[in-house]
Design an enzyme around this catalytic site. Structure first.
Site, PDB file in Angstrom:
ATOM      1  N   LYS A  74       0.842  -1.196   0.000  1.00 13.59           N
ATOM      2  CA  LYS A  74       0.000   0.000   0.000  1.00 13.59           C
ATOM      3  C   LYS A  74       0.880   1.251   0.000  1.00 13.59           C
ATOM      4  O   LYS A  74       0.623   2.214  -0.722  1.00 13.59           O
ATOM      5  CB  LYS A  74      -0.917  -0.012   1.228  1.00 13.59           C
ATOM      6  CG  LYS A  74      -2.264   0.581   0.928  1.00 13.59           C
ATOM      7  CD  LYS A  74      -3.303   0.309   1.960  1.00 13.59           C
ATOM      8  CE  LYS A  74      -4.520   1.158   1.613  1.00 13.59           C
ATOM      9  NZ  LYS A  74      -5.580   1.057   2.585  1.00 13.59           N
ATOM     10  N   LYS A 128      -5.472 -15.405 -11.811  1.00 18.82           N
ATOM     11  CA  LYS A 128      -5.820 -16.017 -10.525  1.00 18.82           C
ATOM     12  C   LYS A 128      -7.239 -15.597 -10.135  1.00 18.82           C
ATOM     13  O   LYS A 128      -7.587 -14.415 -10.235  1.00 18.82           O
ATOM     14  CB  LYS A 128      -4.828 -15.536  -9.458  1.00 18.82           C
ATOM     15  CG  LYS A 128      -5.156 -16.032  -8.061  1.00 18.82           C
ATOM     16  CD  LYS A 128      -4.284 -15.341  -7.015  1.00 18.82           C
ATOM     17  CE  LYS A 128      -4.585 -15.910  -5.647  1.00 18.82           C
ATOM     18  NZ  LYS A 128      -5.251 -15.073  -4.723  1.00 18.82           N
ATOM     19  N   LYS A 185     -11.721 -12.154  -5.706  1.00 17.77           N
ATOM     20  CA  LYS A 185     -12.906 -11.287  -5.720  1.00 17.77           C
ATOM     21  C   LYS A 185     -12.545  -9.875  -6.205  1.00 17.77           C
ATOM     22  O   LYS A 185     -13.380  -9.160  -6.712  1.00 17.77           O
ATOM     23  CB  LYS A 185     -13.582 -11.249  -4.347  1.00 17.77           C
ATOM     24  CG  LYS A 185     -12.746 -10.690  -3.234  1.00 17.77           C
ATOM     25  CD  LYS A 185     -13.559 -10.656  -1.947  1.00 17.77           C
ATOM     26  CE  LYS A 185     -12.669 -10.517  -0.731  1.00 17.77           C
ATOM     27  NZ  LYS A 185     -11.806 -11.665  -0.454  1.00 17.77           N
TER      28      LYS A 185
HETATM   29  P1  ADP Z   1      -9.363 -12.918  -2.780  1.00 12.17           P
HETATM   30  O1  ADP Z   1      -8.116 -13.015  -3.630  1.00 12.17           O
HETATM   31  O2  ADP Z   1     -10.574 -13.268  -3.538  1.00 12.17           O
HETATM   32  O3  ADP Z   1      -9.465 -11.599  -2.047  1.00 12.17           O
HETATM   33  P2  ADP Z   1      -8.672 -13.950  -0.196  1.00 12.17           P
HETATM   34  O4  ADP Z   1      -7.356 -13.253  -0.189  1.00 12.17           O
HETATM   35  O5  ADP Z   1      -9.734 -13.467   0.715  1.00 12.17           O
HETATM   36  O6  ADP Z   1      -9.229 -14.042  -1.692  1.00 12.17           O
HETATM   37  O7  ADP Z   1      -8.413 -15.510   0.035  1.00 12.17           O
HETATM   38  C1  ADP Z   1      -8.550 -16.211   1.220  1.00 12.17           C
HETATM   39  C2  ADP Z   1      -7.780 -17.519   1.049  1.00 12.17           C
HETATM   40  O8  ADP Z   1      -8.330 -18.277  -0.061  1.00 12.17           O
HETATM   41  C3  ADP Z   1      -6.305 -17.288   0.675  1.00 12.17           C
HETATM   42  O9  ADP Z   1      -5.489 -17.327   1.816  1.00 12.17           O
HETATM   43  C4  ADP Z   1      -5.980 -18.430  -0.242  1.00 12.17           C
HETATM   44  O10 ADP Z   1      -5.515 -19.515   0.519  1.00 12.17           O
HETATM   45  C5  ADP Z   1      -7.289 -18.870  -0.840  1.00 12.17           C
HETATM   46  N1  ADP Z   1      -7.422 -18.441  -2.251  1.00 12.17           N
HETATM   47  C6  ADP Z   1      -7.957 -17.284  -2.711  1.00 12.17           C
HETATM   48  N2  ADP Z   1      -7.972 -17.255  -4.051  1.00 12.17           N
HETATM   49  C7  ADP Z   1      -7.407 -18.410  -4.474  1.00 12.17           C
HETATM   50  C8  ADP Z   1      -7.145 -18.985  -5.764  1.00 12.17           C
HETATM   51  N3  ADP Z   1      -7.467 -18.360  -6.883  1.00 12.17           N
HETATM   52  N4  ADP Z   1      -6.579 -20.199  -5.794  1.00 12.17           N
HETATM   53  C9  ADP Z   1      -6.268 -20.876  -4.649  1.00 12.17           C
HETATM   54  N5  ADP Z   1      -6.491 -20.392  -3.426  1.00 12.17           N
HETATM   55  C10 ADP Z   1      -7.059 -19.173  -3.323  1.00 12.17           C
END
Ligand code: ADP
Ligand code: TRP
Length: 321
Positions: free
Chosen positions: A111, A190, A193
Site C-alpha cells: 500500500k 488467478k 474477488k
Molecule cells: P481474494 O483473492 O478473492 O481476495 P482472499 O485473499 O480473501 O481471496 O483468500 C482467502 C484464502 O483463499 C487465501 O489465503 C488463499 O488460501 C485462498 N485463495 C484465494 N484465491 C485463491 C485462488 N485463486 N486459488 C487458490 N487459493 C485461493
C-alpha cells in the site's frame, strides 16, 4: 495439538477460496488434533466500513462454512471479536514488536509503495494475527501461501516476548495447505474477488451458468489439437470432474475437433452437482440464523475459556497481575 485458522469475512466465498483453503481446513477437523476456526471480523474492519455489510458477511461466512461441512461437534467455530481477550493480547504483543518487522509486511508495504496512506490497523494487522494464534496455544496454523509471512511474524513476536518474559508462548508452526495451486478465474488469471473473475460457491445458479458460459477461451479453429496444460477451462473442469472424466477431456483436447461450448455446459452441470448437497444444507441453515448464532456462541465460549487462561498467563508473566 491444536490447529487454528482464520478467514476474513470480506465477501462470499468463491471457488478459489474453497479449493485453495476451505476444503483443506474442513478436512483437518477429522484428525486427532483439536481444531479452532474463526471468522476474522476485526481484521475485516481494516477494509469493510459498513456495519450491515460486516455483520451480514460474518453470518454468511459462518453459514457457508457449516454448509460446506464444518462440523461443530468436531471443530470449534467462532467469531474473532466474541473473544475480546484477543484485543487485550494484541496490545501487550505490540509493546514488544519492532516497527521494522511490521514495515516489512507485504500488505502495508504494498500500500505504501503505491503511495496510499494506510491506517494503524493495517500496520498492526500481523500483530492481531499473532494474538489470534498465540491466545489459544496453537501449534499448527494451516494457511494459504499468501499468509506464510504473517505466520513467520507471529513466531518472531512469540520469540521476542518469550525472550523478555520467559517461556510464555507455545511456538506455532505454519504450513501451506496442500492444493493451493492457483484456481484460475474466468479470464485465466488467478481467481480473486478483486479481479471480477470469480465464481461464488453459492451463487444463484442462473448467474453461475452465465459466468461459466462466458469463460474466455482462445479463438483457434475447432479442428486444431490443443494442449490442456495451462488451459484454464480445463483446470476449472478438473476441479469437479472424476479422474476418468479428466482423462477423457485431456484426450479430446489433444485430438482437436471440439467446441468449448460443450465443455462449458458440462462444467455447469458438474459444478452444480458437486455443491448440490452443500447448497441444500445452506438453504436450510439460512432459514435458521438463530441456529448458526448458537453454534457461534458455543464456539466463542470454548475459545474464550482457553483464551482467558492464556491471557492470564501472559499478564502474570509481564507484571499486569
Ligand atoms: P481474494 O483473492 O478473492 O481476495 P482472499 O485473499 O480473501 O481471496 O483468500 C482467502 C484464502 O483463499 C487465501 O489465503 C488463499 O488460501 C485462498 N485463495 C484465494 N484465491 C485463491 C485462488 N485463486 N486459488 C487458490 N487459493 C485461493
Ligand atoms: N489474515 C488471514 C487472511 O486474510 C486471516 C487470519 C486472521 C488468520 N488471523 C489469522 C489466519 C490467524 C490464520 C491464523 O487470510
Amino acid at each position: 495439538m491444536r490447529i487454528l485458522s482464520g478467514i476474513q469475512p470480506t465477501g462470499r466465498f468463491h471457488w478459489g477460496n474453497y479449493f485453495g483453503a476451505i476444503q483443506q481446513y474442513i478436512a483437518l477437523q477429522n484428525g486427532k488434533e483439536t481444531a479452532f476456526y474463526f471468522i476474522a471480523n476485526l481484521h475485516a474492519l481494516t477494509t469493510v466500513r459498513n456495519k450491515a455489510v460486516l455483520a451480514q458477511n460474518t453470518l454468511d461466512a459462518a453459514t457457508d462454512l457449516l454448509a460446506l461441512g464444518l462440523d461443530p461437534e468436531k471443530a470449534t467455530l467462532f467469531v474473532q471479536s466474541d473473544v475480546p481477550e484477543v484485543s487485550q493480547l494484541c496490545w501487550i504483543l505490540m509493546t514488544t514488536t519492532s516497527m521494522g518487522l511490521l514495515e516489512r509486511c507485504h500488505a502495508y508495504k504494498d500500500k505504501k509503495a503505491k503511495g496510499l496512506t494506510s491506517d494503524a490497523g493495517l500496520f498492526v494487522y500481523p500483530v492481531l494475527m499473532a494474538a489470534d494464534i498465540l491466545l489459544y496455544d496453537s501449534d499448527s496454523v494451516p494457511v494459504g501461501a499468501d499468509q506464510v509471512q504473517h505466520i513467520e511474524v507471529a513466531r518472531d513476536i512469540a520469540g521476542s516476548f518469550n525472550h523478555s518474559f520467559g517461556e510464555v508462548f507455545v511456538m506455532p508452526k505454519g504450513y501451506i495447505v496442500e492444493d493451493t495451486a492457483k484456481v484460475p478465474g474466468l479470464d485465466g488469471g488467478k481467481m480473486s474477488k478483486s479481479y471480477g473473475n470469480a465464481v461464488e460457491v453459492f451463487e444463484d445458479l442462473k448467474v453461475q451458468k452465465k459466468k461459466i458460459m462466458g469463460i474466455v477461451t482462445d479463438s483457434r479453429p475447432m479442428e486444431e489439437p490443443k494442449d490442456p496444460k495451462g488451459d484454464h477451462l480445463f483446470e476449472l473442469y478438473s476441479l469437479f470432474a472424476s479422474k476418468e472424466q479428466i482423462a477423457a477431456l485431456d484426450a479430446t483436447y489433444r485430438k482437436g475437433g471440439f467446441g468449448y461450448g460443450g465443455i462449458k455446459k458440462e462444467l455447469v452441470a458438474l459444478a452444480e452437482n458437486y455443491f448440490a448437497e452443500a447448497r441444500a444444507k445452506r438453504e436450510e441453515l439460512a432459514a435458521k440464523p438463530a441456529l448458526v448464532r448458537e453454534v457461534l456462541a458455543a464456539g466463542a465460549a470454548t475459545a474464550r475459556k482457553k483464551g482467558t487462561e492464556v491471557l492470564r498467563r501472559v499478564q502474570e508473566a509481564c507484571g499486569l497481575k
